[in-house]
Enzyme design. Sequence first.
Site, PDB file in Angstrom:
ATOM      1  N   PHE A  25       4.315 -41.536 -87.658  1.00 42.80           N
ATOM      2  CA  PHE A  25       3.503 -42.387 -88.529  1.00 42.80           C
ATOM      3  C   PHE A  25       2.395 -41.565 -89.190  1.00 42.80           C
ATOM      4  O   PHE A  25       1.622 -40.895 -88.506  1.00 42.80           O
ATOM      5  CB  PHE A  25       2.907 -43.503 -87.673  1.00 42.80           C
ATOM      6  CG  PHE A  25       2.087 -44.514 -88.415  1.00 42.80           C
ATOM      7  CD1 PHE A  25       2.677 -45.390 -89.311  1.00 42.80           C
ATOM      8  CD2 PHE A  25       0.722 -44.623 -88.176  1.00 42.80           C
ATOM      9  CE1 PHE A  25       1.924 -46.345 -89.974  1.00 42.80           C
ATOM     10  CE2 PHE A  25      -0.038 -45.578 -88.827  1.00 42.80           C
ATOM     11  CZ  PHE A  25       0.559 -46.443 -89.726  1.00 42.80           C
ATOM     12  N   SER A  93       6.707 -39.470 -81.598  1.00 40.57           N
ATOM     13  CA  SER A  93       5.733 -40.542 -81.797  1.00 40.57           C
ATOM     14  C   SER A  93       6.407 -41.807 -82.342  1.00 40.57           C
ATOM     15  O   SER A  93       7.325 -42.333 -81.717  1.00 40.57           O
ATOM     16  CB  SER A  93       4.609 -40.040 -82.711  1.00 40.57           C
ATOM     17  OG  SER A  93       3.514 -40.917 -82.677  1.00 40.57           O
ATOM     18  N   MET A  94       5.987 -42.305 -83.515  1.00 42.67           N
ATOM     19  CA  MET A  94       6.693 -43.442 -84.098  1.00 42.67           C
ATOM     20  C   MET A  94       8.153 -43.103 -84.333  1.00 42.67           C
ATOM     21  O   MET A  94       9.027 -43.988 -84.272  1.00 42.67           O
ATOM     22  CB  MET A  94       6.055 -43.870 -85.420  1.00 42.67           C
ATOM     23  CG  MET A  94       6.789 -45.036 -86.105  1.00 42.67           C
ATOM     24  SD  MET A  94       6.224 -45.409 -87.775  1.00 42.67           S
ATOM     25  CE  MET A  94       6.993 -44.089 -88.705  1.00 42.67           C
ATOM     26  N   ASP A 194      -2.811 -36.476 -74.427  1.00 42.00           N
ATOM     27  CA  ASP A 194      -2.382 -36.930 -75.754  1.00 42.00           C
ATOM     28  C   ASP A 194      -3.452 -37.884 -76.262  1.00 42.00           C
ATOM     29  O   ASP A 194      -3.720 -38.910 -75.633  1.00 42.00           O
ATOM     30  CB  ASP A 194      -1.020 -37.632 -75.634  1.00 42.00           C
ATOM     31  CG  ASP A 194      -0.420 -38.036 -76.981  1.00 42.00           C
ATOM     32  OD1 ASP A 194      -1.189 -38.352 -77.903  1.00 42.00           O
ATOM     33  OD2 ASP A 194       0.816 -38.052 -77.083  1.00 42.00           O
ATOM     34  N   HIS A 224      -0.631 -34.306 -78.745  1.00 40.63           N
ATOM     35  CA  HIS A 224       0.363 -35.251 -79.259  1.00 40.63           C
ATOM     36  C   HIS A 224       1.485 -34.593 -80.063  1.00 40.63           C
ATOM     37  O   HIS A 224       2.666 -34.846 -79.823  1.00 40.63           O
ATOM     38  CB  HIS A 224      -0.324 -36.318 -80.119  1.00 40.63           C
ATOM     39  CG  HIS A 224       0.620 -37.359 -80.629  1.00 40.63           C
ATOM     40  ND1 HIS A 224       1.343 -38.179 -79.793  1.00 40.63           N
ATOM     41  CD2 HIS A 224       0.992 -37.708 -81.893  1.00 40.63           C
ATOM     42  CE1 HIS A 224       2.102 -38.997 -80.504  1.00 40.63           C
ATOM     43  NE2 HIS A 224       1.917 -38.728 -81.786  1.00 40.63           N
TER      44      HIS A 224
END
Length: 261
Positions: A25, A93-94, A194, A224
């Site tokens: 994202f 992530s996303m 993260d 992250h």
Amino acid sequence: MPVLPGAEPFRHEGGEVGVLLCHGFTGSPQSLRPWAEYLAKNGLTVSLPLLPGHGTRWQDMALTGWQDWYAEVDRELHDLRARCSQVFVFGLSMGGALTLRLAAKHGDAIAGLVLVNPANKVHGLAAHALPVARHFVRTTKGIASDIAMDGGEEIGYDRVPLHAAHSLRRFFRLVDAELPQVTQPIVLLHSPQDHVVPPADSARILSRVSSTDVTEILLEQSYHVATLDYDADRIFEESLAFLGRLAPSVDDSKEGTATGG
């Protein structure tokens, strides 16, 4: 609007095993490009698309939502399936949430998943205000470049459009409900430190999927965006070993021609 330099999509025609990579994202393919290039050099057919509204300016992203981002990776998956005998999906992530929804929807058409710091929820008290706040406040501060390595930089927006964040929150809820439909082998790598996605997201995903072949790996040295951080090589090597275990036809010595854009 032109794509930011370095944020271009990446594709490579390799062997009969394909890998779709899904970025995060407000990020871009740049965060996964070293991983994609590593896979390409090891003979894989690779697709790393640029999600709609990403890689240009945040104002473009404000006009998109989860349906647009998911439709893009779904199209890429269909294209890979038409060219490859086996297809794997990797996500950051996303991109991990996009990967999980593809797995839930496409079942045996996907041979396995690799997830890096996958997101499951929009966190913080402000998340509950998104449905209303997005009508009065356009953006909040960005989340890009959470990297431990000195000099590490992610090409991503310095602002998060709240309309897009609201759509993301709805998408996470949808994916969470679909996690029991995920049955494919999984390697999940996550960073204890993260600052964007807490370890609780990985724990919830692992507790809700129906997969029985699951490997969890801690990325102790990275934040992250671990694919651009100290543990990047480990991610690449673990993912290739995973591919080799489930797709014996993967030929480490095979190389082809990769293209960006």
